[in-house]
Design a protein around this motif. Structure first.
Motif, short mmCIF file in Angstrom:
data_model
loop_
_atom_site.label_atom_id
_atom_site.label_comp_id
_atom_site.label_asym_id
_atom_site.label_seq_id
_atom_site.Cartn_x
_atom_site.Cartn_y
_atom_site.Cartn_z
N ILE A 187 -31.00 0.40 -7.92
CA ILE A 187 -31.79 -0.42 -8.85
C ILE A 187 -33.27 -0.09 -8.74
N ALA A 188 -33.73 0.07 -7.49
CA ALA A 188 -35.15 0.41 -7.28
C ALA A 188 -35.48 1.76 -7.90
N ARG A 195 -40.76 2.74 -14.97
CA ARG A 195 -42.21 2.52 -14.86
C ARG A 195 -42.96 3.85 -14.96
N ASP A 196 -42.42 4.88 -14.33
CA ASP A 196 -43.06 6.19 -14.39
C ASP A 196 -43.05 6.75 -15.81
N GLN A 197 -41.96 6.53 -16.54
CA GLN A 197 -41.89 7.00 -17.92
C GLN A 197 -42.91 6.30 -18.82
N ARG A 198 -43.20 5.05 -18.53
CA ARG A 198 -44.17 4.32 -19.35
C ARG A 198 -45.59 4.85 -19.16
N LYS A 199 -45.82 5.59 -18.09
CA LYS A 199 -47.14 6.18 -17.86
C LYS A 199 -47.35 7.44 -18.69
N LEU A 200 -46.29 7.96 -19.29
CA LEU A 200 -46.38 9.21 -20.04
C LEU A 200 -46.94 8.93 -21.42
N SER A 336 -35.30 10.98 -6.77
CA SER A 336 -34.72 9.87 -7.53
C SER A 336 -35.12 9.94 -9.01
N ARG A 337 -36.35 10.34 -9.28
CA ARG A 337 -36.79 10.45 -10.68
C ARG A 337 -36.06 11.60 -11.38
N SER A 338 -35.84 12.68 -10.69
CA SER A 338 -35.12 13.80 -11.28
C SER A 338 -33.68 13.42 -11.57
#
Length: 462
Positions: A187-188, A195-200, A336-338
């Motif tokens: 979940i984390a 959240r990282d995608q929203r920074k793009l 984890s992001r990949s």
């Protein structure tokens, strides 16, 4: 992330055949597909293959090993958008199926039918599998025909002989990455990814056109060895690599090309090598035939400073690109992001594949409008494929009788695709722009390409 992430072509795996479980029935059960073999398979009987040699020996099919596994999400994201024909409803269980050759001779026959040799000066297909090409030229340049035949026979006996065990396919990328420990960690990981995608943030895109079939062209330029050495030296003096400089070159070139919406940044993406993050696996230690690729993004301002500060701004943005690249590689959340990005890309590929197949059947219906996205746009301007120093892969001295002087890459892309390539080969820096000429406003693309060349000369040479 923009759908442009799927512009990269899938690796062509001739022997490892992507197929679905539903399609397996169309193959001869015992893989009797070589042109010089007559199929003698029959239900309920021990199947044998008839040899065409003077010995007329019968080869037991126990020598043939069938290995298969389900495709991973990253592999699906390459394979499904690249299908040229065929309709298939089974998107959740598409597999690699490998049938071993029943003899060294069959392996050679199949290799011959899957390789094409040309003598010509026009641009050909891109060479994406550089390690294979190096090995191939090394064999041609250093071995006699007798030696090659003996090597092939030894390799076949080792891997597929009667007493050997089946050779496993390399596992999918997603199963090789370290896995999250427990539900909470999963979940984390998902929350962090979202959240990282929203920074793009990216508000710059090339004008697109549609209606015509894909026509990929790859304008390419190279710089001689002296210029290349000086360019590398200049970049090193500024604390950046050629790769980081190319992000800044594209950024400045685009600002000079359009100059619209300067308040919106430019988002560019590139490939991330995930091999250093993979768990150990013997099957992968013995082969480089596997896909281990992720992506990272570079975001730079789109405004163009006044002429007195362009050079300083260029080097500053190159250093920003370097810092963002370094963070993507060394970030503790890269794995984890990949993994989450691979899941997203696999999901999109299945949706697009179903749309393609429904259109082929004539039953496609436009989906209901998607909810309007809130927040800033996250559109990618362009992808960069930064291959580095290919002379570290091609051991030219190992095949001295073969002289390589040109390498064209990126000539096979999906419709509407665009990638800028940068690499060093035979001591020269090469820059090329592979794109679908029928997918973009050509006047804009040509102006951008000319600006890329001008910026390269202005910042790295003059």
């Amino acid at each position: 992330m923009s759908s442009a992430l799927n512009d990269v072509d899938p690796i062509a795996m001739r022997r490892v055949r992507p197929t679905s479980i539903g399609q397996l029935g169309f193959q001869c059960q015992m893989n009797c597909f070589a042109s010089n073999i007559k199929c003698r398979c029959s239900p309920g009987n021990a199947a044998v293959l008839s040899s065409t040699s003077s010995q007329e020996t019968l080869v037991e099919l126990s020598h043939i090993h069938r290995t298969e596994r389900k495709m991973g999400d990253t592999e699906l994201s390459y394979y499904l958008p690249a299908r040229e024909s065929g309709v298939n409803d089974i998107y959740d269980d598409i597999r690699f199926v490998y049938m071993s050759p029943h003899s060294a001779e069959q392996a050679l026959d199949e290799a011959g039918s899957n390789l094409e040799y040309r003598t010509q000066t026009k641009d050909g297909d891109g060479m994406a599998l550089h390690q294979f090409a190096n090995d191939f030229f090394g064999l041609l340049g250093t071995s006699s025909l007798t030696g090659l035949a003996a090597l092939l026979s030894t390799e076949w006996q080792k891997n597929y002989g009667k007493l050997s065990s089946p050779v496993d396919l390399p596992d999918a990328l997603e199963s090789r990455l370290p896995q999250p420990r427990g539900k909470l960690a999963q979940i984390a990981s998902r929350i962090d990814f979202e959240r990282d995608q929203r920074k793009l943030i990216g508000g710059q895109t090339f004008p697109r056109v549609s209606g015509a079939s894909r026509r990929t062209i790859v304008p390419t330029i190279s710089f001689d060895e002296n210029h290349t050495k000086n360019m590398l030296k200049r970049c090193k003096g500024q604390g950046v690599s050629i790769s980081s400089a190319l992000f800044a070159i594209c950024n400045i070139a685009w600002a000079k090309t359009m100059g619209t919406n300067p308040e919106m940044p430019s988002l560019m993406y590139s490939a991330l090598n995930l091999r250093p993050y993979l768990l150990a696996n013997k099957a992968l230690n013995d082969s480089y035939w596997f896909l281990a690729i992720g992506y990272f993004n570079i975001i730079l301002p789109s405004f163009l400073p006044d002429s007195d500060h362009v050079v300083a701004t260029f080097w500053h943005r190159a250093r920003v690109a370097k810092n963002q690249s370094t963070d993507a590689i060394k970030n503790s959340l890269t794995v984890s992001r990949s993994r989450e990005m691979a899941r997203e890309r696999g999901k999109r590929a299945k949706i697009w594949a179903k749309e393609d197949d429904d259109k082929a059947r004539g039953i496609w219906r436009a989906p209901p409008p998607a909810p309007k996205k809130t927040g800033p746009p996250s559109n990618a301007l362009i992808g960069l494929s930064l291959l580095g120093n290919l002379d570290g892969i091609y051991k030219h001295s190992a095949f001295s009788e073969i002289k390589l002087d040109t390498l064209t890459t990126g000539s096979r892309q999906r419709a509407g695709g665009m990638l800028l390539f940068g690499y060093t080969f035979v001591g020269k820096l090469w820059i090329s722009l592979g794109y679908d000429r029928n997918g973009f406003d050509n006047e804009v693309v040509e102006r951008f390409w000319n600006n890329v060349l001008t910026c390269t000369e202005d910042f790295l040479i003059n």
